[in-house]
Write a protein that holds these residues in place. Structure first.
Motif, mmCIF file in Angstrom:
data_model
loop_
_atom_site.group_PDB
_atom_site.id
_atom_site.type_symbol
_atom_site.label_atom_id
_atom_site.label_comp_id
_atom_site.label_asym_id
_atom_site.label_seq_id
_atom_site.Cartn_x
_atom_site.Cartn_y
_atom_site.Cartn_z
ATOM 1 N N LYS A 31 0.818 -1.208 0.000
ATOM 2 C CA LYS A 31 0.000 0.000 0.000
ATOM 3 C C LYS A 31 0.857 1.266 0.000
ATOM 4 O O LYS A 31 0.531 2.258 -0.669
ATOM 5 C CB LYS A 31 -0.940 0.007 1.210
ATOM 6 N N THR A 32 1.945 1.252 0.761
ATOM 7 C CA THR A 32 2.819 2.424 0.810
ATOM 8 C C THR A 32 3.415 2.717 -0.554
ATOM 9 O O THR A 32 3.406 3.863 -1.031
ATOM 10 C CB THR A 32 3.943 2.203 1.841
ATOM 11 N N MET A 33 3.939 1.682 -1.217
ATOM 12 C CA MET A 33 4.523 1.880 -2.538
ATOM 13 C C MET A 33 3.463 2.257 -3.564
ATOM 14 O O MET A 33 3.724 3.034 -4.489
ATOM 15 C CB MET A 33 5.260 0.616 -2.972
ATOM 16 N N ALA A 34 2.250 1.714 -3.399
ATOM 17 C CA ALA A 34 1.177 2.062 -4.327
ATOM 18 C C ALA A 34 0.845 3.547 -4.252
ATOM 19 O O ALA A 34 0.631 4.210 -5.272
ATOM 20 C CB ALA A 34 -0.066 1.224 -4.018
ATOM 21 N N PRO A 203 16.546 -2.157 -0.349
ATOM 22 C CA PRO A 203 16.961 -0.910 -1.007
ATOM 23 C C PRO A 203 17.219 0.180 0.030
ATOM 24 O O PRO A 203 16.499 0.252 1.030
ATOM 25 C CB PRO A 203 15.759 -0.560 -1.887
ATOM 26 N N PRO A 204 18.236 1.009 -0.170
ATOM 27 C CA PRO A 204 19.098 1.106 -1.367
ATOM 28 C C PRO A 204 20.301 0.169 -1.351
ATOM 29 O O PRO A 204 21.253 0.400 -2.080
ATOM 30 C CB PRO A 204 19.547 2.568 -1.308
ATOM 31 N N VAL A 278 10.183 0.613 4.609
ATOM 32 C CA VAL A 278 9.509 0.613 3.311
ATOM 33 C C VAL A 278 9.723 1.942 2.604
ATOM 34 O O VAL A 278 9.959 1.987 1.388
ATOM 35 C CB VAL A 278 8.005 0.323 3.494
ATOM 36 N N TRP A 279 9.658 3.022 3.349
ATOM 37 C CA TRP A 279 9.848 4.355 2.755
ATOM 38 C C TRP A 279 11.238 4.496 2.145
ATOM 39 O O TRP A 279 11.391 5.097 1.078
ATOM 40 C CB TRP A 279 9.618 5.418 3.826
ATOM 41 N N PHE A 280 12.264 3.922 2.798
ATOM 42 C CA PHE A 280 13.616 3.967 2.239
ATOM 43 C C PHE A 280 13.650 3.314 0.860
ATOM 44 O O PHE A 280 14.357 3.782 -0.036
ATOM 45 C CB PHE A 280 14.603 3.251 3.167
ATOM 46 N N ARG A 281 12.897 2.235 0.690
ATOM 47 C CA ARG A 281 12.893 1.550 -0.608
ATOM 48 C C ARG A 281 12.346 2.450 -1.704
ATOM 49 O O ARG A 281 12.835 2.432 -2.839
ATOM 50 C CB ARG A 281 12.053 0.279 -0.515
ATOM 51 N N VAL A 282 11.347 3.234 -1.381
ATOM 52 C CA VAL A 282 10.714 4.083 -2.381
ATOM 53 C C VAL A 282 11.538 5.337 -2.640
ATOM 54 O O VAL A 282 11.618 5.818 -3.776
ATOM 55 C CB VAL A 282 9.290 4.465 -1.925
ATOM 56 N N ALA A 283 12.177 5.874 -1.611
ATOM 57 C CA ALA A 283 12.775 7.207 -1.691
ATOM 58 C C ALA A 283 14.216 7.222 -2.171
ATOM 59 O O ALA A 283 14.668 8.245 -2.686
ATOM 60 C CB ALA A 283 12.682 7.892 -0.320
#
Length: 317
Positions: A31-34, A203-204, A278-283
């Motif tokens: 959901k966060t990545m979406a 990630p990263p 999870v936020w680190f993966r997206v950002a």
């Protein structure tokens, strides 16, 4: 007889948490990545807000064929997913949700948790070596490189907290925690979480599974439920990392009404840390392999050693 029943009950509680919380973290990641990347797919499965996306993924993995490469080392290839998954279950037994809500309060609980966590990384190394695939082998070697680079700063940052508490028991560390630690131990907190992300190949720091270079690294030849076990191990690793961070640096169950709702505070803090993972993966974009190892030896290790020296001065003073 009563002690046996109590131990069995604790085991069931830990097993239930192990089965539910990693899946919840997986749903949070979907959901966060979406939302952050405008991925519309995970918002439709099941209707309201895509609640059935995780179930759909599970059904997909069950239906997929499980193939073993002809040239693979079949025994090691089959054992690798379990080696990656089971250690995180063992670590959950020593992480407390409250003064009495812990599977086993070991005197060396901190070192036990760190040692067993490092075993889980070997599952990826085994999968890369046994797959008889050059991309898998390169990914496995990168896993080994990251483990050697980031295990040291992770242990040093955790030792700094143990020195402040005067104990290696995770329950004792949480009980000795004070608000002032957030100031003194902030560099150790940053080092611990960063090194933990690298050990989990999140990630990263996901160079071992860089899809643009290595297809999927150590997991390239895996499919079906074996691949699902590697994914579950990743989410379980996030849970363990977030729970250890909460216990060491954020006071564990400490909070308003901690006596009655301490377990709720511990779980809330754990989920907040998991959200930031999870936020680190997206950002953040993926690092190069040389940048990844340079960060460990040129930045994290000196910072962890400096934090250790500072903690020594504070404790002696």
């Amino acid at each position: 007889m009563g002690e046996v029943l109590e131990i069995a009950l604790r085991c069931l509680v830990v097993l239930a948490a192990f089965l539910v919380l990693p899946l919840l973290i997986g749903q949070i990641e979907h959901k966060t990545m979406a939302h952050m990347q405008s991925r519309v797919g995970p918002m439709y499965a099941g209707g309201f807000h895509g609640w059935a996306q995780l179930i759909a993924d599970g059904v997909k993995f069950v239906q997929k064929e499980d193939v073993t490469p002809r040239a693979a080392d079949r025994t090691v290839f089959a054992l690798a997913p379990a080696v990656a998954l089971v250690p995180y279950l063992v670590v959950l037994f020593v992480i407390p949700l409250g003064p009495s809500m812990v599977g086993a309060d070991l005197d060396l609980g901190l070192f036990f948790a760190l040692a067993v966590m490092s075993i889980g990384v070997l599952g990826s190394l085994m999968g890369g070596w046994a797959s008889a695939n050059k991309y898998s082998l390169i990914g496995g070697l990168r896993v080994a490189s990251q483990l050697m680079s980031y295990e040291l700063p992770m242990v040093l940052s955790a030792v700094s907290v143990a020195m402040m508490a005067g104990t290696l028991s995770l329950v004792g560390i949480a009980e000795a925690w004070q608000w002032s630690w957030l100031l003194w131990q902030l560099p150790a907190l940053v080092v611990f979480v960063t090194a933990g992300l690298a050990e989990l190949q999140r990630p990263p720091f996901d160079m071992p599974i860089a899809d643009a270079e290595l297809v999927l690294g150590p997991y390239t030849e895996y499919g079906g439920m074996r691949f699902a076990m590697f994914l579950l191990a990743e989410y379980a690793g996030i849970l363990v990392l977030a729970a250890l961070t909460t216990t060491l640096f954020l006071g564990g169950w400490r909070g308003p009404s901690s006596e009655e709702l301490g377990w709720l505070w511990a779980l809330t803090k754990t989920m907040v840390v998991a959200f930031f993972v999870v936020w680190f993966r997206v950002a953040w974009p993926r690092m190069r392999e040389d940048q990844l190892n340079a960060l460990a030896w040129k930045a994290l290790v000196p910072v962890a050693l400096g934090q250790l020296a500072l903690t020594t001065v504070v404790v002696l003073a």
